[in-house]
Scaffold this motif. Sequence first.
Motif, PDB file in Angstrom:
ATOM      1  N   GLU A 129      19.175  33.181  51.810  1.00  0.00           N
ATOM      2  CA  GLU A 129      18.056  33.144  50.873  1.00  0.00           C
ATOM      3  C   GLU A 129      18.263  34.119  49.707  1.00  0.00           C
ATOM      4  O   GLU A 129      17.845  33.843  48.575  1.00  0.00           O
ATOM      5  CB  GLU A 129      16.739  33.441  51.585  1.00  0.00           C
ATOM      6  N   MET A 130      18.933  35.230  49.968  1.00  0.00           N
ATOM      7  CA  MET A 130      19.210  36.184  48.894  1.00  0.00           C
ATOM      8  C   MET A 130      20.265  35.622  47.941  1.00  0.00           C
ATOM      9  O   MET A 130      20.138  35.730  46.719  1.00  0.00           O
ATOM     10  CB  MET A 130      19.675  37.517  49.473  1.00  0.00           C
ATOM     11  N   TRP A 131      21.305  35.017  48.512  1.00  0.00           N
ATOM     12  CA  TRP A 131      22.349  34.430  47.669  1.00  0.00           C
ATOM     13  C   TRP A 131      21.774  33.297  46.827  1.00  0.00           C
ATOM     14  O   TRP A 131      22.082  33.167  45.644  1.00  0.00           O
ATOM     15  CB  TRP A 131      23.501  33.929  48.526  1.00  0.00           C
ATOM     16  N   ASP A 132      20.906  32.480  47.435  1.00  0.00           N
ATOM     17  CA  ASP A 132      20.322  31.360  46.706  1.00  0.00           C
ATOM     18  C   ASP A 132      19.387  31.823  45.603  1.00  0.00           C
ATOM     19  O   ASP A 132      19.189  31.119  44.611  1.00  0.00           O
ATOM     20  CB  ASP A 132      19.564  30.441  47.673  1.00  0.00           C
ATOM     21  N   GLN A 133      18.801  33.012  45.772  1.00  0.00           N
ATOM     22  CA  GLN A 133      17.900  33.513  44.743  1.00  0.00           C
ATOM     23  C   GLN A 133      18.637  34.215  43.613  1.00  0.00           C
ATOM     24  O   GLN A 133      18.325  34.000  42.437  1.00  0.00           O
ATOM     25  CB  GLN A 133      16.879  34.476  45.350  1.00  0.00           C
ATOM     26  N   PHE A 134      19.625  35.061  43.968  1.00  0.00           N
ATOM     27  CA  PHE A 134      20.255  35.913  42.964  1.00  0.00           C
ATOM     28  C   PHE A 134      21.727  35.568  42.681  1.00  0.00           C
ATOM     29  O   PHE A 134      22.217  35.860  41.587  1.00  0.00           O
ATOM     30  CB  PHE A 134      20.189  37.380  43.401  1.00  0.00           C
ATOM     31  N   ALA A 138      23.463  40.025  42.107  1.00  0.00           N
ATOM     32  CA  ALA A 138      22.664  41.010  42.838  1.00  0.00           C
ATOM     33  C   ALA A 138      23.413  42.321  43.002  1.00  0.00           C
ATOM     34  O   ALA A 138      22.836  43.399  42.890  1.00  0.00           O
ATOM     35  CB  ALA A 138      22.265  40.455  44.209  1.00  0.00           C
ATOM     36  N   GLU A 196      20.618  25.455  38.341  1.00  0.00           N
ATOM     37  CA  GLU A 196      20.719  26.317  39.515  1.00  0.00           C
ATOM     38  C   GLU A 196      21.299  27.682  39.147  1.00  0.00           C
ATOM     39  O   GLU A 196      20.823  28.721  39.616  1.00  0.00           O
ATOM     40  CB  GLU A 196      21.592  25.649  40.574  1.00  0.00           C
ATOM     41  N   ALA A 199      18.712  29.729  37.127  1.00  0.00           N
ATOM     42  CA  ALA A 199      17.652  30.325  37.948  1.00  0.00           C
ATOM     43  C   ALA A 199      18.130  31.618  38.592  1.00  0.00           C
ATOM     44  O   ALA A 199      17.375  32.610  38.658  1.00  0.00           O
ATOM     45  CB  ALA A 199      17.206  29.335  39.014  1.00  0.00           C
ATOM     46  N   ARG A 200      19.350  31.650  39.054  1.00  0.00           N
ATOM     47  CA  ARG A 200      19.893  32.860  39.669  1.00  0.00           C
ATOM     48  C   ARG A 200      20.083  33.958  38.627  1.00  0.00           C
ATOM     49  O   ARG A 200      19.806  35.133  38.887  1.00  0.00           O
ATOM     50  CB  ARG A 200      21.204  32.540  40.377  1.00  0.00           C
ATOM     51  N   ALA A 203      16.671  35.457  37.812  1.00  0.00           N
ATOM     52  CA  ALA A 203      16.176  36.357  38.851  1.00  0.00           C
ATOM     53  C   ALA A 203      16.907  37.694  38.816  1.00  0.00           C
ATOM     54  O   ALA A 203      16.291  38.760  38.958  1.00  0.00           O
ATOM     55  CB  ALA A 203      16.317  35.700  40.221  1.00  0.00           C
ATOM     56  N   THR A 204      18.208  37.644  38.630  1.00  0.00           N
ATOM     57  CA  THR A 204      18.993  38.877  38.559  1.00  0.00           C
ATOM     58  C   THR A 204      18.609  39.697  37.334  1.00  0.00           C
ATOM     59  O   THR A 204      18.434  40.920  37.414  1.00  0.00           O
ATOM     60  CB  THR A 204      20.492  38.547  38.523  1.00  0.00           C
TER      61      THR A 204
END
Length: 218
Positions: A129-134, A138, A196, A199-200, A203-204
């Motif tokens: 979930e962290m990889w998919d978000q950032f 990160a 995709e 989005a990452r 977020a970063t």
Amino acid sequence: MKDFIAELEAARRSVGTGSLPAGEARVITIERTYPVDVEDVWDAVTDPERIPRWFLPVTGDFRVGGAFQVEGNAGGEIRACDAPRLLRLTWVMGPPTPEDSSVVEVRLAPADGGGTTLTLEHTAVVPPEMWDQFGPGAVGVGWDGALLGLGLHLDSGEALDPAAVLESPELRAFNVASSAAWGSALAAADGLGEDEVAARVAATTAFYVPAEDTSAQG
């Protein structure tokens, strides 16, 4: 002051996969060349008296097998130290895990035409979930900032003023550009769609470059 964006563009970034005792891992790699000899770079990245001049204070037992702690950041154990070529250590925020879940390796080599090529490789088991978000930004943006600090220090030989660097608009622009650069590296590695990746990156960027508070401005 040096051009921060030029410093960012001097590095090459890649994203891949690997494995650690704790499981399947993500790998980010940064490579860049500094115009000083290998011994000087090695001293800068391993001498606990010198590290705070470009990074953060560090305490611990600076031998293979010894534990260390970076002030306000990660800690771990030194796994390999082959001067002046190779440093490998675990890199963990919070208590150590039973099995290695995050390892940083720094390799130095003489560069063609002079200077030193530094390769930093961070292999870590990352929650999906962290990889998919950032994505890789990160940790990648943080390492870009560390290598920026190292470059500024090697160029001047002086200790950096952390407050001046952290508060500079140049660093905000650097972090925005670094986040985008890691997005490009992710797209090249994973073939993700533009939305995709965007989005990452967003977020970063929001994490490293939060919106400035303008409520007090007239």
